[in-house]
Design an enzyme around this catalytic site. Structure first.
Site, short mmCIF file in Angstrom:
data_model
loop_
_atom_site.label_atom_id
_atom_site.label_comp_id
_atom_site.label_asym_id
_atom_site.label_seq_id
_atom_site.Cartn_x
_atom_site.Cartn_y
_atom_site.Cartn_z
N PHE A 11 28.44 28.63 12.61
CA PHE A 11 29.52 28.51 11.62
C PHE A 11 28.91 28.23 10.26
O PHE A 11 29.27 27.30 9.56
CB PHE A 11 30.51 27.42 12.05
CG PHE A 11 31.90 27.61 11.50
CD1 PHE A 11 32.65 28.73 11.84
CD2 PHE A 11 32.45 26.68 10.63
CE1 PHE A 11 33.94 28.91 11.33
CE2 PHE A 11 33.74 26.84 10.12
CZ PHE A 11 34.48 27.96 10.47
N THR A 94 25.09 33.46 14.77
CA THR A 94 23.89 32.62 14.79
C THR A 94 22.83 33.30 13.92
O THR A 94 22.89 34.50 13.67
CB THR A 94 23.37 32.46 16.23
OG1 THR A 94 23.17 33.77 16.80
CG2 THR A 94 24.34 31.69 17.10
N LYS A 123 20.97 40.31 13.68
CA LYS A 123 20.15 41.52 13.87
C LYS A 123 19.16 41.38 15.04
O LYS A 123 18.69 42.39 15.58
CB LYS A 123 19.37 41.81 12.58
CG LYS A 123 20.28 42.18 11.42
CD LYS A 123 19.57 42.13 10.09
CE LYS A 123 19.46 40.74 9.57
NZ LYS A 123 20.29 40.37 8.45
N GLU A 147 28.66 45.81 13.08
CA GLU A 147 28.70 46.45 11.76
C GLU A 147 28.00 45.61 10.70
O GLU A 147 27.32 46.12 9.82
CB GLU A 147 30.17 46.70 11.36
CG GLU A 147 30.37 47.28 9.98
CD GLU A 147 29.68 48.62 9.82
OE1 GLU A 147 30.09 49.57 10.50
OE2 GLU A 147 28.72 48.72 9.03
N GLU A 207 18.38 35.26 3.78
CA GLU A 207 18.32 34.77 5.16
C GLU A 207 18.02 33.28 5.14
O GLU A 207 17.53 32.74 4.14
CB GLU A 207 17.18 35.48 5.91
CG GLU A 207 17.36 36.97 6.07
CD GLU A 207 18.58 37.32 6.91
OE1 GLU A 207 18.61 36.99 8.09
OE2 GLU A 207 19.50 37.94 6.36
N LYS A 222 16.61 46.50 9.68
CA LYS A 222 17.77 47.38 9.44
C LYS A 222 17.37 48.84 9.61
O LYS A 222 18.12 49.65 10.17
CB LYS A 222 18.36 47.11 8.06
CG LYS A 222 19.09 45.76 8.01
CD LYS A 222 19.44 45.36 6.60
CE LYS A 222 20.18 44.03 6.56
NZ LYS A 222 20.21 43.42 5.23
N1 HSE Z 1 19.50 38.59 3.72
C1 HSE Z 1 20.20 39.81 3.86
C2 HSE Z 1 20.18 40.57 2.57
C3 HSE Z 1 21.60 39.49 4.26
O1 HSE Z 1 19.79 40.00 1.56
O2 HSE Z 1 20.50 41.76 2.55
C4 HSE Z 1 22.30 40.60 4.90
O3 HSE Z 1 21.65 41.07 6.04
#
Ligand code: HSE
Length: 342
Positions: A11, A94, A123, A147, A207, A222
């Site tokens: 959260f 999380t 991820k 998504e 992050e 990604k």
């Molecule tokens: N830390 C990632 C970014 C957040 O800056 O794109 C989204 O995944």
């Protein structure tokens, strides 16, 4: 009408972002989308937990956090929360761990094994176990949707998988990390690296561990997700060639600027005769390049396909409510699929 039981695991920024949208839009979600929900459990990482079979007020939880209080003092572990009777959708928010996938991976496996839908912005599990989790969801007749893992609420994954169904994807290029794009933009404007990074953290883009962003790990994972989910491949993260922005100085950025170019951290995924290749690296783009004008925390992806050639989507790539929106769209897809079935 069905009342959907929700359970939040985690959260932090993203979970609270989704909670804010749910509180604000509750009436509209019911009237426009036929979505009625009850939050049965919220298990924070560091701020306690609460459960209530009658439903928890998300507004009350947000108020508690605003006052610096904990979520609650109920003794309930994430796995117990996932298994609570009445929970239909588990919201895994999380933090990402790219080495173990935990705690998200165990939570996702447990929830899917119980036949519960999982929506996630994490991820790690997608990177480490996408094919396994997808099969488990299919075996248990439930959905695993994520998504929010790429481009936050901008529908990069579902656009490709659902709206562009039937297309073959040859090459995908994108700016997929909001933090580094924000830092590069602010450095172009004259800020020092540390100040720009601090701003990105304060805005909720970075992050938990910002090295994940600046060293290119976040963009690399990604790129891997895009390769495996959209191009239906099986490459591990270690096969994504990766270079971050930590070695770049304001001087490098200003030098590119004086040449009429911009440095962008670019993810590149390409189908070749040797298989799918994926990389992340800072690249100098001429201002005429379609991705050169994508600034701040904004992200963009260009899909090169057989049937419709190039499609570019531009939008927010990070942020609390932006990622909350990705989770909401996944949730409403699940609701819509069930409404079609029954
Ligand atoms: N830390 C990632 C970014 C957040 O800056 O794109 C989204 O995944």
């Amino acid at each position: 009408m069905k009342i959907w039981g929700l359970c939040f695991i985690g959260f932090g920024n993203v979970g609270q972002g989704l909670a804010r949208i749910l509180v604000r839009e509750e009436e509209k979600l019911y009237h426009k989308w036929g979505f009625k929900f009850k939050t049965l459990a919220v298990v924070g990482r560091t701020k306690g937990a609460c459960m209530n079979p009658e439903g928890i007020s998300l507004q009350a939880l947000l108020n508690r956090l605003d006052r610096g209080e904990s979520i609650g003092t109920d003794f309930i572990s994430p796995l117990e929360a996932v298994r609570l009777s009445g929970v239909d959708i588990v919201i895994d928010v999380t933090p990402t761990n790219l080495t173990t996938g935990e705690p998200g991976l165990s939570i996702t496996r447990a929830a899917l094994n119980e036949g519960k839908h999982v929506i996630s912005s994490n991820k790690g599990p997608v990177s480490l176990a996408f094919h396994e989790l997808q099969k488990l969801a299919s075996d248990k007749r439930c959905e695993y949707r994520f998504e929010g893992t790429v481009m936050s609420g901008t529908p990069a994954i579902n656009l490709a998988l659902e709206s562009m169904a039937g297309c073959e994807f040859y090459e995908i290029q994108g700016i997929v990390n909001g933090t580094t794009n924000y830092i590069l933009t602010r450095m172009e404007e004259g800020l020092e690296y540390d100040v720009a990074l601090k701003e990105a953290q304060d805005l909720g883009y970075a992050e938990t561990n910002p090295e994940g962003d600046v060293d290119g790990w976040d963009a690399a994972v990604k790129a891997q997700i895009i390769a495996n989910v959209i191009m239906r491949n099986t490459i591990p993260l270690s096969k994504v060639t990766r270079k971050g922005i930590a070695g770049l100085s304001r001087k490098n950025i200003q030098a590119a600027k004086s040449k009429g170019a911009k440095i962008k951290l670019l993810a590149h995924i390409q189908r070749t005769s040797d298989g799918v290749l994926a990389s992340v690296a800072p690249v100098e783009l001429p201002l005429s390049h379609p991705l050169a004008g994508v600034d701040g925390a904004t992200n963009a992806i260009t899909y090169n396909t057989n049937n419709i050639k190039n499609v570019t989507i531009i939008g927010p790539g990070a942020g609390r409510e932006e990622t909350g929106q990705a989770l909401l769209s996944d949730m409403l897809s699940i609701v819509a699929h069930e409404q079609v079935l029954f």
